[in-house]
Design a protein around this motif. Structure first.
Motif, PDB file in Angstrom:
ATOM      1  N   TYR A   1       0.420  -1.232  -0.259  1.00 48.27           N
ATOM      2  CA  TYR A   1       0.354  -0.310  -0.168  1.00 48.27           C
ATOM      3  C   TYR A   1       0.742   1.481   0.203  1.00 48.27           C
ATOM      4  O   TYR A   1       0.615   2.710  -0.926  1.00 48.27           O
ATOM      5  CB  TYR A   1      -0.704  -0.023   1.115  1.00 48.27           C
ATOM      6  CG  TYR A   1      -1.739   1.174   1.442  1.00 48.27           C
ATOM      7  CD1 TYR A   1      -2.739   1.155   0.094  1.00 48.27           C
ATOM      8  CD2 TYR A   1      -1.680   2.731   1.998  1.00 48.27           C
ATOM      9  CE1 TYR A   1      -3.597   2.568   0.485  1.00 48.27           C
ATOM     10  CE2 TYR A   1      -2.285   2.939   2.225  1.00 48.27           C
ATOM     11  CZ  TYR A   1      -3.278   3.428   1.675  1.00 48.27           C
ATOM     12  OH  TYR A   1      -4.363   4.793   1.250  1.00 48.27           O
ATOM     13  N   GLY A   2       2.192   1.199   0.406  1.00 44.75           N
ATOM     14  CA  GLY A   2       2.539   2.682   1.168  1.00 44.75           C
ATOM     15  C   GLY A   2       3.410   2.499  -0.431  1.00 44.75           C
ATOM     16  O   GLY A   2       3.713   3.671  -0.637  1.00 44.75           O
ATOM     17  N   ILE A   3       3.981   1.663  -1.015  1.00 47.60           N
ATOM     18  CA  ILE A   3       4.762   1.767  -2.596  1.00 47.60           C
ATOM     19  C   ILE A   3       4.005   2.446  -3.522  1.00 47.60           C
ATOM     20  O   ILE A   3       3.889   2.908  -4.099  1.00 47.60           O
ATOM     21  CB  ILE A   3       5.581   0.466  -2.720  1.00 47.60           C
ATOM     22  CG1 ILE A   3       6.533   0.372  -1.904  1.00 47.60           C
ATOM     23  CG2 ILE A   3       6.125   0.253  -3.930  1.00 47.60           C
ATOM     24  CD1 ILE A   3       7.084  -1.202  -1.713  1.00 47.60           C
ATOM     25  N   ALA A   4       2.678   1.388  -3.431  1.00 48.96           N
ATOM     26  CA  ALA A   4       1.299   2.247  -4.242  1.00 48.96           C
ATOM     27  C   ALA A   4       1.163   3.667  -4.188  1.00 48.96           C
ATOM     28  O   ALA A   4       0.968   3.967  -5.043  1.00 48.96           O
ATOM     29  CB  ALA A   4      -0.149   0.727  -4.354  1.00 48.96           C
ATOM     30  N   LYS A   5       1.077   3.856  -3.131  1.00 51.07           N
ATOM     31  CA  LYS A   5       0.618   5.887  -3.056  1.00 51.07           C
ATOM     32  C   LYS A   5       1.740   6.326  -3.599  1.00 51.07           C
ATOM     33  O   LYS A   5       1.574   7.562  -4.388  1.00 51.07           O
ATOM     34  CB  LYS A   5       0.182   5.721  -1.354  1.00 51.07           C
ATOM     35  CG  LYS A   5      -0.701   5.170  -0.793  1.00 51.07           C
ATOM     36  CD  LYS A   5      -1.063   5.595   0.949  1.00 51.07           C
ATOM     37  CE  LYS A   5      -0.480   6.623   0.641  1.00 51.07           C
ATOM     38  NZ  LYS A   5      -0.730   7.510   2.749  1.00 51.07           N
ATOM     39  N   GLY A   6       3.145   5.964  -3.741  1.00 47.28           N
ATOM     40  CA  GLY A   6       4.480   6.721  -3.997  1.00 47.28           C
ATOM     41  C   GLY A   6       3.852   6.326  -5.371  1.00 47.28           C
ATOM     42  O   GLY A   6       4.054   7.460  -6.216  1.00 47.28           O
ATOM     43  N   VAL A   7       3.562   5.652  -5.439  1.00 46.83           N
ATOM     44  CA  VAL A   7       3.865   5.359  -6.685  1.00 46.83           C
ATOM     45  C   VAL A   7       2.582   6.420  -8.080  1.00 46.83           C
ATOM     46  O   VAL A   7       2.751   6.979  -9.026  1.00 46.83           O
ATOM     47  CB  VAL A   7       3.194   4.098  -7.745  1.00 46.83           C
ATOM     48  CG1 VAL A   7       3.180   3.879  -9.187  1.00 46.83           C
ATOM     49  CG2 VAL A   7       4.273   3.076  -7.420  1.00 46.83           C
ATOM     50  N   LEU A   8       1.527   6.355  -7.233  1.00 45.90           N
ATOM     51  CA  LEU A   8       0.050   6.588  -7.821  1.00 45.90           C
ATOM     52  C   LEU A   8       0.015   8.182  -7.124  1.00 45.90           C
ATOM     53  O   LEU A   8      -0.695   9.439  -6.997  1.00 45.90           O
ATOM     54  CB  LEU A   8      -0.606   6.267  -7.120  1.00 45.90           C
ATOM     55  CG  LEU A   8      -1.239   4.479  -7.764  1.00 45.90           C
ATOM     56  CD1 LEU A   8      -2.077   3.714  -7.352  1.00 45.90           C
ATOM     57  CD2 LEU A   8      -1.233   4.825  -8.984  1.00 45.90           C
ATOM     58  N   GLN A   9       1.354   8.900  -6.690  1.00 40.92           N
ATOM     59  CA  GLN A   9       1.411  10.519  -6.123  1.00 40.92           C
ATOM     60  C   GLN A   9       0.790  11.478  -6.498  1.00 40.92           C
ATOM     61  O   GLN A   9       0.815  11.518  -7.413  1.00 40.92           O
ATOM     62  CB  GLN A   9       3.202  10.978  -5.778  1.00 40.92           C
ATOM     63  CG  GLN A   9       3.326  12.062  -5.027  1.00 40.92           C
ATOM     64  CD  GLN A   9       3.293  12.024  -3.524  1.00 40.92           C
ATOM     65  OE1 GLN A   9       2.879  10.645  -2.232  1.00 40.92           O
ATOM     66  NE2 GLN A   9       2.437  13.467  -3.261  1.00 40.92           N
ATOM     67  N   SER A  10      -0.271  12.392  -5.851  1.00 36.17           N
ATOM     68  CA  SER A  10      -1.486  12.737  -6.180  1.00 36.17           C
ATOM     69  C   SER A  10      -2.067  12.530  -7.577  1.00 36.17           C
ATOM     70  O   SER A  10      -2.859  13.565  -7.284  1.00 36.17           O
ATOM     71  CB  SER A  10      -0.643  14.084  -6.327  1.00 36.17           C
ATOM     72  OG  SER A  10       0.310  15.330  -5.667  1.00 36.17           O
ATOM     73  N   GLY A  11      -2.128  11.573  -8.071  1.00 32.39           N
ATOM     74  CA  GLY A  11      -3.210  11.068  -8.799  1.00 32.39           C
ATOM     75  C   GLY A  11      -2.847  11.972  -9.999  1.00 32.39           C
ATOM     76  O   GLY A  11      -4.059  12.056 -10.946  1.00 32.39           O
ATOM     77  N   CYS A  12      -1.851  12.935 -10.065  1.00 38.13           N
ATOM     78  CA  CYS A  12      -1.506  13.455 -11.458  1.00 38.13           C
ATOM     79  C   CYS A  12      -0.888  12.628 -12.592  1.00 38.13           C
ATOM     80  O   CYS A  12       0.295  12.310 -12.868  1.00 38.13           O
ATOM     81  CB  CYS A  12      -0.004  14.654 -10.828  1.00 38.13           C
ATOM     82  SG  CYS A  12      -0.656  15.682  -9.672  1.00 38.13           S
ATOM     83  N   LEU A  13      -1.509  12.920 -13.927  1.00 39.01           N
ATOM     84  CA  LEU A  13      -1.420  11.945 -15.172  1.00 39.01           C
ATOM     85  C   LEU A  13      -0.746  13.231 -15.676  1.00 39.01           C
ATOM     86  O   LEU A  13      -0.600  13.471 -17.192  1.00 39.01           O
ATOM     87  CB  LEU A  13      -2.605  12.447 -16.043  1.00 39.01           C
ATOM     88  CG  LEU A  13      -3.964  10.925 -14.804  1.00 39.01           C
ATOM     89  CD1 LEU A  13      -4.639  10.556 -15.341  1.00 39.01           C
ATOM     90  CD2 LEU A  13      -2.697   9.812 -14.331  1.00 39.01           C
ATOM     91  N   ILE A  14       0.598  13.835 -14.972  1.00 38.71           N
ATOM     92  CA  ILE A  14       1.545  14.624 -16.161  1.00 38.71           C
ATOM     93  C   ILE A  14       2.844  13.605 -16.666  1.00 38.71           C
ATOM     94  O   ILE A  14       2.477  12.526 -16.398  1.00 38.71           O
ATOM     95  CB  ILE A  14       2.049  15.798 -14.777  1.00 38.71           C
ATOM     96  CG1 ILE A  14       3.082  14.447 -14.229  1.00 38.71           C
ATOM     97  CG2 ILE A  14       1.956  16.584 -14.659  1.00 38.71           C
ATOM     98  CD1 ILE A  14       3.908  15.570 -13.219  1.00 38.71           C
ATOM     99  N   ALA A  15       3.090  13.729 -17.778  1.00 36.29           N
ATOM    100  CA  ALA A  15       4.109  12.449 -18.518  1.00 36.29           C
ATOM    101  C   ALA A  15       4.995  11.827 -17.528  1.00 36.29           C
ATOM    102  O   ALA A  15       5.863  12.627 -17.040  1.00 36.29           O
ATOM    103  CB  ALA A  15       4.936  13.899 -19.177  1.00 36.29           C
ATOM    104  N   GLY A  16       4.672  10.831 -17.536  1.00 37.59           N
ATOM    105  CA  GLY A  16       5.340   9.729 -16.797  1.00 37.59           C
ATOM    106  C   GLY A  16       4.678   9.408 -15.685  1.00 37.59           C
ATOM    107  O   GLY A  16       5.205   8.183 -15.612  1.00 37.59           O
ATOM    108  N   ASP A  17       3.435  10.014 -14.972  1.00 44.78           N
ATOM    109  CA  ASP A  17       2.940   8.982 -14.332  1.00 44.78           C
ATOM    110  C   ASP A  17       2.669   7.680 -15.135  1.00 44.78           C
ATOM    111  O   ASP A  17       2.235   7.512 -15.835  1.00 44.78           O
ATOM    112  CB  ASP A  17       1.867  10.539 -13.688  1.00 44.78           C
ATOM    113  CG  ASP A  17       2.806  11.098 -12.629  1.00 44.78           C
ATOM    114  OD1 ASP A  17       4.080  11.050 -12.524  1.00 44.78           O
ATOM    115  OD2 ASP A  17       2.256  11.716 -12.136  1.00 44.78           O
ATOM    116  N   VAL A  18       2.290   7.110 -13.061  1.00 46.68           N
ATOM    117  CA  VAL A  18       1.141   5.739 -13.165  1.00 46.68           C
ATOM    118  C   VAL A  18      -0.722   6.464 -13.461  1.00 46.68           C
ATOM    119  O   VAL A  18      -0.687   6.242 -12.194  1.00 46.68           O
ATOM    120  CB  VAL A  18       1.792   4.575 -13.034  1.00 46.68           C
ATOM    121  CG1 VAL A  18       0.958   3.783 -13.182  1.00 46.68           C
ATOM    122  CG2 VAL A  18       3.220   4.397 -13.437  1.00 46.68           C
TER     123      VAL A  18
END
Length: 285
Positions: free
Chosen positions: A17-34
């Protein structure tokens, strides 16, 4: 980072869960985000699925389904489950996959021995503060993992806290220092607060102040770049309260006990690694 990268988590515990939150930080779909739609979590029980679903992440009970639909898979299960999990998914792992294990003590050699010969494997040790994006994470690359695979993992984890790469020999030490070390800090914080309670402060207030003291001291230590001994000396004044308290701590053996705790936790991580080693060294494929 490829925005089409599909990421999976086998295991739905705190580390996942902690890693998933980091991967999805802020939910911003800027270039490169998942995006959350590119992330999936599997676990035998639905007990922890709710918090992942709140992130917009898909859930499943099938590890095979998850691996087949993902490019990078975090194996976030207890060490004793790793062998059975990898045996379950090995037929679904292809050369395109990146497998990242966060199981304490399970070596790269063990992981590679349980997976197809050409699998890209990395070993990661996070810690509990990943839940609040203040973790300390150390990873090592397996023999078939390239520099760009490490760079990808570092990029994914950048919002989880401090992320470093090092030789595998450091992973078990990191487990003792930071993985287990979090509990050592909590024990100290508890004792700090109980000391105040003993002297007459209400418990709730004492624990709140102790937490803030640990937080503030840690942030100052990290951001100042100074050695802990230097900061400690800056708090002390001749004949003052702090030096008297430090003398009492030295008499109680706090320094030696802490060093021994890190050593013991490290040795336990190494022991877990020896126990998890496969009985045969041949690769499965």
């Amino acid at each position: 980072m490829d925005s089409n990268l599909r990421i999976g988590f086998i295991g739905a515990g705190n580390m996942a869960y902690g890693i998933a939150k980091g991967v999805l930080q802020s939910g911003c779909l800027i270039a490169g985000d998942v995006p959350p739609t590119n992330v999936k979590v599997s676990a035998p029980s639905a007990r922890n699925f709710g918090r992942f679903q709140e992130l917009g992440v898909a859930v499943t009970h099938s590890n095979a389904e998850l691996v087949s639909s993902c490019d990078l898979v975090f194996v976030a299960v207890k060490p004793h489950l790793v062998t059975s999990i990898l045996s379950e998914i090995t037929d679904h792992v292809t050369p395109k996959h990146i497998i990242v294990s966060v199981a304490a003590g399970v070596t790269l050699a063990t992981l590679q021995g349980l997976l197809p010969f050409d699998t890209v494997v990395l070993r990661l040790m996070p810690n509990l503060p990943c839940l609040v994006q203040q973790g300390a994470l150390l990873f090592s690359r397996g023999t078939r993992a390239r520099q760009e695979d490490g760079d990808l993992l570092r990029s994914l984890l950048q919002h989880c806290g401090l992320v470093e790469e090092g030789p595998e020999a450091w992973i078990d030490i990191h487990t003792g220092l930071s993985g287990s070390g979090v509990a050592f800090v909590y024990l100290f914080a508890e004792a700090l607060a109980e000391g105040a309670v003993k002297m007459g402060m209400p418990s709730a207030l004492a624990h709140s102040i102790a937490a803030q003291t640990v937080l503030g001291a840690g942030q100052l230590l990290r951001d100042s770049g100074k050695h802990p001994a230097q900061l400690r000396s800056e708090v002390c004044t001749p004949g003052g309260t702090t030096i008297f308290g430090l003398h009492a701590m030295e008499q109680g053996g706090v320094r030696a006990a802490t060093m021994t705790a890190v050593e013991t936790a490290t040795e336990r991580a190494r022991e877990l690694g020896r126990k998890s080693a496969p009985t045969a060294t041949e690769n499965r494929k």
